[in-house]
Design a protein around this motif. Structure first.
Motif, PDB file in Angstrom:
ATOM      1  N   ARG A   8      73.600  10.902  78.129  1.00 54.60           N
ATOM      2  CA  ARG A   8      73.716  11.437  76.770  1.00 54.60           C
ATOM      3  C   ARG A   8      74.644  10.578  75.919  1.00 54.60           C
ATOM      4  O   ARG A   8      74.388  10.350  74.741  1.00 54.60           O
ATOM      5  N   LEU A   9      75.729  10.118  76.527  1.00 58.80           N
ATOM      6  CA  LEU A   9      76.696   9.312  75.776  1.00 58.80           C
ATOM      7  C   LEU A   9      76.128   7.943  75.404  1.00 58.80           C
ATOM      8  O   LEU A   9      76.619   7.301  74.485  1.00 58.80           O
ATOM      9  N   ILE A  18      74.037   9.640  67.972  1.00 53.22           N
ATOM     10  CA  ILE A  18      74.169  11.032  67.518  1.00 53.22           C
ATOM     11  C   ILE A  18      72.817  11.560  67.031  1.00 53.22           C
ATOM     12  O   ILE A  18      72.427  12.691  67.330  1.00 53.22           O
ATOM     13  N   GLU A  19      72.079  10.720  66.313  1.00 54.14           N
ATOM     14  CA  GLU A  19      70.744  11.146  65.841  1.00 54.14           C
ATOM     15  C   GLU A  19      69.831  11.479  67.005  1.00 54.14           C
ATOM     16  O   GLU A  19      69.118  12.480  66.988  1.00 54.14           O
ATOM     17  N   ARG A  69      70.702  12.434  69.965  1.00 54.16           N
ATOM     18  CA  ARG A  69      71.171  13.677  70.606  1.00 54.16           C
ATOM     19  C   ARG A  69      70.657  14.895  69.840  1.00 54.16           C
ATOM     20  O   ARG A  69      70.227  15.877  70.431  1.00 54.16           O
ATOM     21  N   LEU A  70      70.716  14.819  68.498  1.00 43.68           N
ATOM     22  CA  LEU A  70      70.244  15.957  67.692  1.00 43.68           C
ATOM     23  C   LEU A  70      68.721  16.089  67.782  1.00 43.68           C
ATOM     24  O   LEU A  70      68.196  17.206  67.832  1.00 43.68           O
ATOM     25  N   GLU A  71      68.016  14.957  67.816  1.00 46.25           N
ATOM     26  CA  GLU A  71      66.547  15.007  67.979  1.00 46.25           C
ATOM     27  C   GLU A  71      66.198  15.650  69.319  1.00 46.25           C
ATOM     28  O   GLU A  71      65.282  16.461  69.412  1.00 46.25           O
ATOM     29  N   LEU A  88      67.934  17.781  70.961  1.00 46.75           N
ATOM     30  CA  LEU A  88      68.208  19.220  70.875  1.00 46.75           C
ATOM     31  C   LEU A  88      67.044  19.949  70.207  1.00 46.75           C
ATOM     32  O   LEU A  88      66.601  21.002  70.679  1.00 46.75           O
ATOM     33  N   MET A  89      66.527  19.370  69.112  1.00 46.83           N
ATOM     34  CA  MET A  89      65.410  20.027  68.401  1.00 46.83           C
ATOM     35  C   MET A  89      64.148  20.028  69.265  1.00 46.83           C
ATOM     36  O   MET A  89      63.418  21.018  69.301  1.00 46.83           O
TER      37      MET A  89
END
Lengths: 61, 161
Positions: free
Chosen positions: A28-29, A33-34, A36-38, A40-41
């Motif tokens: 994940r690291l 950030i984008e 990671r958010l994608e 999640l969605m």
């Protein structure tokens, strides 16, 4: 943190920490950030699909 | 389903001053846990409250979990007289928090934020250390697993740097 500063909550968190998947965290690291958010969605959409499939299956039981 | 990207974009483009906290902040820091809503701490000044009211009105905010048909109005007066709002909107679930346990208000949290720019949207996110602190302060057993993961993320980051 010194032993005197620790509380029982720290001990509980340490117990949970044993089960944390560090390989997943490293993966994940490595993502932005984008991304990671994608993720999640996408995960949320997948969870919704599974829930809907389960609901439909129960209707046909 | 919550459109996280649209929620952040809408608030930022509306000029709302806010800080991303909760599960989305954890995702930004590298958590792999699923969250279904966006939690933000908003600044409780009159001008920001007015912007928040105007920005979200087109998305029909309503009290999440409340029965339909209540005489709820999303306007500055409602926000001023309340503090924390758990809302459903056309963009998804949004928790607007005037204060959070262990962290306080927007002004108190702001020094412990970092600016992130996902999808070209500039927003403030609570930093990892303070995210752990506020989750600890909330004292909810359901958060133990999340705290453990966040602490592991911090350790992995420290190893790398």
């Amino acid at each position: 943190m010194t032993p005197a500063e620790r509380s029982s909550i720290d001990d509980i968190v340490d117990l949970y920490k044993r089960d944390v998947d560090r390989t997943l965290i490293r993966e994940r690291l490595s993502r932005s950030i984008e991304e990671r958010l994608e993720d999640l969605m996408n995960f949320e959409a997948f969870a919704d699909e599974l829930r809907e499939a389960g609901r439909r299956a129960r209707l046909h039981d | 389903m919550t459109d996280f990207k649209a929620v952040l974009r809408t608030l930022a483009e509306g000029g709302v001053e806010f800080i991303v906290v909760g599960g989305v902040a954890a995702t930004i820091h590298g958590s792999s846990r699923l969250t279904r809503d966006v939690d933000v701490v908003y600044r409780r000044t009159a001008s920001n409250i007015a912007r928040l009211a105007a920005t979200l009105t087109p998305y029909q905010p309503y009290l999440r979990g409340a029965p339909p048909g209540l005489p709820f109005r999303w306007d500055a007066a409602t926000i001023e007289r309340g503090l924390n709002f758990t809302l459903t909107t056309q963009l998804g679930s949004l928790d607007l928090l005037g204060e959070i346990t262990g962290g306080g208000s927007y002004e108190a949290l702001r020094p412990f934020t970092q600016v992130v720019r996902p999808f070209g949207v500039e927003c403030r996110c609570l930093d990892l250390g303070h995210l752990i602190e506020v989750k600890r302060a909330a004292g909810r057993p359901k958060d133990f697993e999340a705290i453990a993961e966040l602490e592991a993320i911090r350790e992995e980051r420290e190893k790398k740097s």
